[in-house]
Design a protein around this motif. Structure first.
Motif, PDB file in Angstrom:
ATOM      1  N   ILE A  37       0.883  -1.167  -0.108  1.00  0.00           N
ATOM      2  CA  ILE A  37      -0.031  -0.004   0.119  1.00  0.00           C
ATOM      3  C   ILE A  37       0.797   1.329  -0.024  1.00  0.00           C
ATOM      4  CG2 ILE A  37      -0.241  -0.015   2.289  1.00  0.00           C
ATOM      5  CD1 ILE A  37      -3.308   0.550   1.958  1.00  0.00           C
ATOM      6  N   ALA A  38       0.527   2.301  -0.788  1.00  0.00           N
ATOM      7  CA  ALA A  38       1.380   3.541  -0.721  1.00  0.00           C
ATOM      8  C   ALA A  38       0.334   4.384  -1.377  1.00  0.00           C
ATOM      9  CB  ALA A  38       2.395   3.169  -1.721  1.00  0.00           C
ATOM     10  N   GLY A  39       0.954   5.697  -1.350  1.00  0.00           N
ATOM     11  CA  GLY A  39       0.273   6.891  -2.284  1.00  0.00           C
ATOM     12  C   GLY A  39       0.371   7.332  -3.426  1.00  0.00           C
ATOM     13  N   HIS A  40      -0.427   8.213  -3.897  1.00  0.00           N
ATOM     14  CA  HIS A  40      -0.227   8.379  -5.515  1.00  0.00           C
ATOM     15  C   HIS A  40      -0.428   9.833  -5.671  1.00  0.00           C
ATOM     16  CE1 HIS A  40      -4.490   7.095  -4.709  1.00  0.00           C
ATOM     17  NE2 HIS A  40      -4.628   8.306  -5.434  1.00  0.00           N
ATOM     18  N   TYR A  41      -0.232  10.101  -7.072  1.00  0.00           N
ATOM     19  CA  TYR A  41      -0.544  11.580  -7.137  1.00  0.00           C
ATOM     20  C   TYR A  41      -1.859  11.524  -8.312  1.00  0.00           C
ATOM     21  CZ  TYR A  41       0.242  16.050  -9.492  1.00  0.00           C
ATOM     22  OH  TYR A  41      -0.182  17.394  -9.967  1.00  0.00           O
ATOM     23  N   ASN A  42      -2.783  12.578  -8.275  1.00  0.00           N
ATOM     24  CA  ASN A  42      -3.842  12.819  -9.096  1.00  0.00           C
ATOM     25  C   ASN A  42      -3.437  13.723  -9.959  1.00  0.00           C
ATOM     26  OD1 ASN A  42      -5.518  10.892  -7.762  1.00  0.00           O
ATOM     27  ND2 ASN A  42      -5.990  12.456  -6.311  1.00  0.00           N
ATOM     28  N   GLN A  62     -10.297   2.048   1.820  1.00  0.00           N
ATOM     29  CA  GLN A  62     -11.352   1.293   1.701  1.00  0.00           C
ATOM     30  C   GLN A  62     -11.045  -0.160   0.908  1.00  0.00           C
ATOM     31  OE1 GLN A  62     -14.245   3.686   0.216  1.00  0.00           O
ATOM     32  NE2 GLN A  62     -14.027   5.194   1.808  1.00  0.00           N
ATOM     33  N   LEU A  63     -10.232   0.039  -0.048  1.00  0.00           N
ATOM     34  CA  LEU A  63      -9.855  -1.254  -0.809  1.00  0.00           C
ATOM     35  C   LEU A  63      -9.028  -2.030  -0.091  1.00  0.00           C
ATOM     36  CD1 LEU A  63     -10.529  -2.492  -3.762  1.00  0.00           C
ATOM     37  CD2 LEU A  63      -8.299  -1.145  -4.401  1.00  0.00           C
ATOM     38  N   LEU A  64      -8.137  -1.676   0.789  1.00  0.00           N
ATOM     39  CA  LEU A  64      -7.293  -2.631   1.593  1.00  0.00           C
ATOM     40  C   LEU A  64      -8.087  -3.280   2.552  1.00  0.00           C
ATOM     41  CD1 LEU A  64      -4.547  -3.474   2.580  1.00  0.00           C
ATOM     42  CD2 LEU A  64      -4.655  -1.527   4.346  1.00  0.00           C
ATOM     43  N   SER A  65      -9.341  -2.573   3.321  1.00  0.00           N
ATOM     44  CA  SER A  65     -10.381  -3.289   4.237  1.00  0.00           C
ATOM     45  C   SER A  65     -10.756  -4.311   3.329  1.00  0.00           C
ATOM     46  CB  SER A  65     -11.057  -2.199   4.396  1.00  0.00           C
ATOM     47  OG  SER A  65     -12.226  -2.805   5.523  1.00  0.00           O
ATOM     48  N   LEU A  78       3.757  -0.869   3.752  1.00  0.00           N
ATOM     49  CA  LEU A  78       3.677   0.509   3.714  1.00  0.00           C
ATOM     50  C   LEU A  78       4.923   1.200   3.023  1.00  0.00           C
ATOM     51  CD1 LEU A  78       1.923   3.140   4.398  1.00  0.00           C
ATOM     52  CD2 LEU A  78       2.964   3.378   6.447  1.00  0.00           C
ATOM     53  N   GLU A  79       4.705   1.933   1.926  1.00  0.00           N
ATOM     54  CA  GLU A  79       5.970   2.367   1.190  1.00  0.00           C
ATOM     55  C   GLU A  79       5.780   3.708   0.996  1.00  0.00           C
ATOM     56  OE1 GLU A  79       8.631   1.686  -2.595  1.00  0.00           O
ATOM     57  OE2 GLU A  79       6.950   0.487  -2.290  1.00  0.00           O
ATOM     58  N   ARG A  80       6.805   4.262   1.216  1.00  0.00           N
ATOM     59  CA  ARG A  80       7.168   5.882   0.956  1.00  0.00           C
ATOM     60  C   ARG A  80       8.311   6.143   0.483  1.00  0.00           C
ATOM     61  NH1 ARG A  80       4.474  10.850   2.357  1.00  0.00           N
ATOM     62  NH2 ARG A  80       2.638   9.649   3.173  1.00  0.00           N
ATOM     63  N   ASP A  81       8.623   6.559  -0.873  1.00  0.00           N
ATOM     64  CA  ASP A  81       9.746   6.524  -1.528  1.00  0.00           C
ATOM     65  C   ASP A  81      10.315   7.902  -1.438  1.00  0.00           C
ATOM     66  OD1 ASP A  81       9.660   4.058  -2.121  1.00  0.00           O
ATOM     67  OD2 ASP A  81       9.038   4.081  -4.158  1.00  0.00           O
ATOM     68  N   PHE A  82       9.532   9.151  -1.272  1.00  0.00           N
ATOM     69  CA  PHE A  82      10.017  10.516  -1.045  1.00  0.00           C
ATOM     70  C   PHE A  82       8.865  11.189  -0.163  1.00  0.00           C
ATOM     71  CE2 PHE A  82       7.719  10.361  -4.992  1.00  0.00           C
ATOM     72  CZ  PHE A  82       7.147  11.703  -5.009  1.00  0.00           C
ATOM     73  N   ASN A  83       9.148  12.650  -0.288  1.00  0.00           N
ATOM     74  CA  ASN A  83       8.173  13.414   0.555  1.00  0.00           C
ATOM     75  C   ASN A  83       7.954  12.316   2.067  1.00  0.00           C
ATOM     76  OD1 ASN A  83       7.814  15.233  -1.353  1.00  0.00           O
ATOM     77  ND2 ASN A  83       6.147  14.184  -2.189  1.00  0.00           N
ATOM     78  N   ILE A  84       8.873  11.916   2.557  1.00  0.00           N
ATOM     79  CA  ILE A  84       8.905  11.122   3.639  1.00  0.00           C
ATOM     80  C   ILE A  84       8.319  12.176   4.904  1.00  0.00           C
ATOM     81  CG2 ILE A  84      10.037   9.744   5.313  1.00  0.00           C
ATOM     82  CD1 ILE A  84      11.752   8.866   2.645  1.00  0.00           C
ATOM     83  N   THR A  95      -0.936   2.493  12.309  1.00  0.00           N
ATOM     84  CA  THR A  95      -2.137   2.163  13.004  1.00  0.00           C
ATOM     85  C   THR A  95      -3.492   1.882  12.300  1.00  0.00           C
ATOM     86  OG1 THR A  95      -0.981   3.373  15.119  1.00  0.00           O
ATOM     87  CG2 THR A  95      -3.357   3.249  15.093  1.00  0.00           C
ATOM     88  N   ILE A  96      -3.645   2.605  11.161  1.00  0.00           N
ATOM     89  CA  ILE A  96      -4.720   2.442  10.371  1.00  0.00           C
ATOM     90  C   ILE A  96      -4.758   1.000   9.883  1.00  0.00           C
ATOM     91  CG2 ILE A  96      -5.831   3.160   8.235  1.00  0.00           C
ATOM     92  CD1 ILE A  96      -5.030   6.029   9.158  1.00  0.00           C
ATOM     93  N   ILE A  97      -3.652   0.506   9.440  1.00  0.00           N
ATOM     94  CA  ILE A  97      -3.498  -0.757   8.731  1.00  0.00           C
ATOM     95  C   ILE A  97      -3.695  -1.706   9.828  1.00  0.00           C
ATOM     96  CG2 ILE A  97      -1.825  -2.470   8.000  1.00  0.00           C
ATOM     97  CD1 ILE A  97      -0.353  -0.144   6.515  1.00  0.00           C
TER      98      ILE A  97
END
Length: 112
Positions: A37-42, A62-65, A78-84, A95-97
């Motif tokens: 699971i990670a974030g993305h850019y719209n 919601q999709l993870l749930s 949980l992955e974060r490659d930049f904007n850490i 905690t959410i996971i």
């Protein structure tokens, strides 16, 4: 084993116009080794770029749930490659996971 990238499923469902939950449901449970699971850019309303550089958004949570409900509790990266962000912010996401991982067990205990 299969690495099931929940964020990529969401991103691609927007970019290619398919139902992310149906895609998750079609995955073979016995082949899934862990989740990602990670974030993305719209970029635009119909174009999302998987960057691993942003917070996870509600539709991905919601999709993870949904994935846990369908396939059970599977180790989740949980992955974060930049904007850490700060460590405390990353702990908040963890905690959410954990909350989502506990939900099916809580539901079973209430209905079991």
């Amino acid at each position: 084993g299969l690495l099931l990238d929940v964020n990529n499923v969401y991103v691609n469902s927007i970019n290619h116009g398919y139902d992310a939950k149906h895609f998750i449901d079609a995955m073979p449970t016995d082949r899934i080794a862990y989740l990602h699971i990670a974030g993305h850019y719209n970029e635009a309303e119909d174009l999302i770029v998987d960057t691993h550089g942003a917070d996870i958004v509600d539709p991905v949570w919601q999709l993870l749930s949904h994935t846990y409900d369908r396939h059970g509790i599977i180790p989740t990266l949980l992955e974060r490659d930049f904007n850490i962000p700060s460590l405390s912010h990353l702990f908040d996401e963890m905690t959410i996971i954990r909350k989502y991982q506990q939900q099916p067990y809580d539901m079973q205990a209430r209905h079991g």
